[in-house]
Scaffold this motif. Sequence first.
Motif, mmCIF file in Angstrom:
data_model
loop_
_atom_site.group_PDB
_atom_site.id
_atom_site.type_symbol
_atom_site.label_atom_id
_atom_site.label_comp_id
_atom_site.label_asym_id
_atom_site.label_seq_id
_atom_site.Cartn_x
_atom_site.Cartn_y
_atom_site.Cartn_z
ATOM 1 N N GLU A 6 52.416 -8.971 26.563
ATOM 2 C CA GLU A 6 52.898 -10.104 26.620
ATOM 3 C C GLU A 6 53.307 -10.313 28.486
ATOM 4 O OE1 GLU A 6 56.655 -10.851 24.424
ATOM 5 O OE2 GLU A 6 55.313 -11.423 22.772
ATOM 6 N N ALA A 7 52.973 -11.380 29.124
ATOM 7 C CA ALA A 7 53.397 -11.391 30.540
ATOM 8 C C ALA A 7 53.852 -12.661 30.730
ATOM 9 C CB ALA A 7 52.009 -11.164 31.371
ATOM 10 N N GLU A 8 54.405 -12.812 32.180
ATOM 11 C CA GLU A 8 54.807 -14.315 32.470
ATOM 12 C C GLU A 8 54.008 -14.321 33.652
ATOM 13 O OE1 GLU A 8 58.346 -16.728 34.476
ATOM 14 O OE2 GLU A 8 58.834 -15.679 32.399
ATOM 15 N N LEU A 9 53.059 -15.398 33.803
ATOM 16 C CA LEU A 9 52.201 -15.654 34.696
ATOM 17 C C LEU A 9 52.313 -17.101 35.120
ATOM 18 C CD1 LEU A 9 48.885 -14.059 33.310
ATOM 19 C CD2 LEU A 9 50.298 -13.075 35.151
ATOM 20 N N GLY A 10 52.615 -17.418 36.372
ATOM 21 C CA GLY A 10 52.711 -18.706 37.092
ATOM 22 C C GLY A 10 53.995 -19.407 36.254
ATOM 23 N N GLY A 11 54.848 -18.793 35.873
ATOM 24 C CA GLY A 11 56.019 -19.302 34.956
ATOM 25 C C GLY A 11 55.948 -19.565 33.519
ATOM 26 N N GLY A 47 53.800 -25.256 35.345
ATOM 27 C CA GLY A 47 54.280 -25.010 34.071
ATOM 28 C C GLY A 47 53.226 -25.305 33.050
ATOM 29 N N SER A 48 52.364 -26.111 33.348
ATOM 30 C CA SER A 48 50.959 -26.779 32.472
ATOM 31 C C SER A 48 49.811 -25.846 32.447
ATOM 32 C CB SER A 48 50.826 -27.998 32.859
ATOM 33 O OG SER A 48 49.801 -28.546 31.995
ATOM 34 N N VAL A 49 49.274 -25.455 31.308
ATOM 35 C CA VAL A 49 47.947 -24.684 31.169
ATOM 36 C C VAL A 49 47.090 -25.557 30.635
ATOM 37 C CG1 VAL A 49 47.174 -22.459 29.994
ATOM 38 C CG2 VAL A 49 49.757 -22.913 30.422
ATOM 39 N N SER A 50 45.721 -25.187 31.476
ATOM 40 C CA SER A 50 44.325 -25.746 31.245
ATOM 41 C C SER A 50 43.465 -24.643 31.240
ATOM 42 C CB SER A 50 44.228 -26.903 32.160
ATOM 43 O OG SER A 50 43.862 -26.379 33.357
ATOM 44 N N ALA A 51 42.368 -24.722 30.237
ATOM 45 C CA ALA A 51 41.452 -23.675 30.344
ATOM 46 C C ALA A 51 40.124 -24.343 30.352
ATOM 47 C CB ALA A 51 41.738 -22.593 29.308
ATOM 48 N N ARG A 52 38.994 -23.564 30.502
ATOM 49 C CA ARG A 52 37.754 -23.966 30.307
ATOM 50 C C ARG A 52 36.961 -22.665 29.938
ATOM 51 N NH1 ARG A 52 34.044 -23.643 34.789
ATOM 52 N NH2 ARG A 52 35.070 -23.161 36.815
ATOM 53 N N LEU A 53 35.890 -23.067 29.124
ATOM 54 C CA LEU A 53 34.877 -22.041 28.920
ATOM 55 C C LEU A 53 33.818 -21.855 29.999
ATOM 56 C CD1 LEU A 53 34.763 -22.464 25.027
ATOM 57 C CD2 LEU A 53 35.819 -20.551 26.124
ATOM 58 N N MET A 101 47.983 -20.978 39.582
ATOM 59 C CA MET A 101 47.442 -19.721 39.541
ATOM 60 C C MET A 101 46.203 -19.887 38.581
ATOM 61 S SD MET A 101 49.427 -16.564 37.785
ATOM 62 C CE MET A 101 49.150 -14.986 38.491
ATOM 63 N N LYS A 102 45.269 -19.144 39.149
ATOM 64 C CA LYS A 102 43.866 -19.075 38.369
ATOM 65 C C LYS A 102 43.955 -17.742 37.697
ATOM 66 C CE LYS A 102 39.067 -19.853 39.344
ATOM 67 N NZ LYS A 102 38.053 -19.939 40.484
ATOM 68 N N ILE A 103 43.278 -17.879 36.305
ATOM 69 C CA ILE A 103 43.167 -16.603 35.477
ATOM 70 C C ILE A 103 41.935 -16.590 35.018
ATOM 71 C CG2 ILE A 103 44.472 -15.346 33.481
ATOM 72 C CD1 ILE A 103 46.734 -17.276 33.905
ATOM 73 N N GLY A 104 41.563 -15.203 35.002
ATOM 74 C CA GLY A 104 40.151 -14.936 34.331
ATOM 75 C C GLY A 104 40.251 -14.478 32.805
ATOM 76 N N ILE A 105 39.703 -14.932 31.936
ATOM 77 C CA ILE A 105 40.008 -14.364 30.687
ATOM 78 C C ILE A 105 38.472 -14.004 30.029
ATOM 79 C CG2 ILE A 105 40.636 -15.087 28.467
ATOM 80 C CD1 ILE A 105 42.365 -17.500 29.635
ATOM 81 N N ILE A 106 38.615 -12.714 29.579
ATOM 82 C CA ILE A 106 37.389 -12.007 29.100
ATOM 83 C C ILE A 106 37.592 -11.234 27.723
ATOM 84 C CG2 ILE A 106 37.990 -10.011 30.238
ATOM 85 C CD1 ILE A 106 34.744 -9.990 30.909
ATOM 86 N N VAL A 124 32.823 -16.209 28.711
ATOM 87 C CA VAL A 124 34.231 -15.964 29.361
ATOM 88 C C VAL A 124 34.901 -17.251 29.655
ATOM 89 C CG1 VAL A 124 33.538 -14.000 30.666
ATOM 90 C CG2 VAL A 124 33.386 -16.101 31.878
ATOM 91 N N ALA A 125 36.406 -17.130 30.105
ATOM 92 C CA ALA A 125 36.970 -18.451 29.994
ATOM 93 C C ALA A 125 37.918 -18.273 31.482
ATOM 94 C CB ALA A 125 38.055 -18.633 29.129
ATOM 95 N N LEU A 126 38.088 -19.284 32.166
ATOM 96 C CA LEU A 126 39.160 -19.651 33.354
ATOM 97 C C LEU A 126 40.198 -20.400 32.925
ATOM 98 C CD1 LEU A 126 36.460 -20.129 36.075
ATOM 99 C CD2 LEU A 126 37.911 -18.196 35.780
ATOM 100 N N ALA A 127 41.398 -20.052 33.206
ATOM 101 C CA ALA A 127 42.718 -21.007 33.267
ATOM 102 C C ALA A 127 43.249 -21.223 34.165
ATOM 103 C CB ALA A 127 43.634 -20.026 31.775
ATOM 104 N N GLU A 128 43.900 -22.145 34.386
ATOM 105 C CA GLU A 128 44.986 -22.642 35.378
ATOM 106 C C GLU A 128 46.216 -22.771 34.957
ATOM 107 O OE1 GLU A 128 44.953 -25.035 39.438
ATOM 108 O OE2 GLU A 128 42.921 -25.092 38.556
ATOM 109 N N ILE A 129 47.231 -22.487 35.718
ATOM 110 C CA ILE A 129 48.648 -22.562 35.494
ATOM 111 C C ILE A 129 49.136 -23.545 36.649
ATOM 112 C CG2 ILE A 129 50.819 -21.969 34.898
ATOM 113 C CD1 ILE A 129 49.663 -19.581 33.561
ATOM 114 N N ARG A 130 49.578 -24.706 36.467
ATOM 115 C CA ARG A 130 50.160 -25.426 37.479
ATOM 116 C C ARG A 130 51.328 -26.270 36.994
ATOM 117 N NH1 ARG A 130 45.849 -28.595 40.591
ATOM 118 N NH2 ARG A 130 45.305 -26.540 41.357
#
Length: 160
Positions: free
Chosen positions: A69-74, A146-152, A1-6, A138-144
């Motif tokens: 709070e939310a649950e995204l991509g588990g 159950g693991s979360v990674s992000a980059r600016l 799951m790809k997430i935009g963070i702002i 901004v940042a982009l996060a990816e949940i795959r």
Amino acid sequence: MKIGIISDTHGLLRPQVFDVFEGVEHILHAGDIGNLDIITELESIAPVTAVWGNADGLEVRGRVPEVAEAELGGVRVAIIHGMQVGSPTPEKIAALHPDAGLVVFGHSHRPLIRQVGATLAVNPGSAGRRRFRDPVTVALAEIRDGSVSARLVELDLEKR
């Protein structure tokens, strides 16, 4: 799951955000939104979970919560502006949400990503008007799995 963070748009949604957030499945806004039009514009990209910040007025505060709070991509995700802890740090924000795999905050306008135990803390920086010499990010996060990674992502202010 790809997430935009702002965060910290302060009423300005730059057109570059639409390019960077292309293909995201959800957007998290960590407050100091500025006005509700920002949320409406972001919702044209993907569903939005937002919180209000210290600079947001009653209209914004009436539409979005102080903490979400939310649950995204588990993965459990917590969003907070950060003014609640004075000067927010990844450690302070992660301590408020020890069960979250991803915590998102703003307020300082300083972009950072830091792993705090099992929690990834992300401050996407400020996407609104440039303040001092801080970058506009901004940042982009990816949940795959159950693991979360992000980059600016620094926005190209020359691009129109």
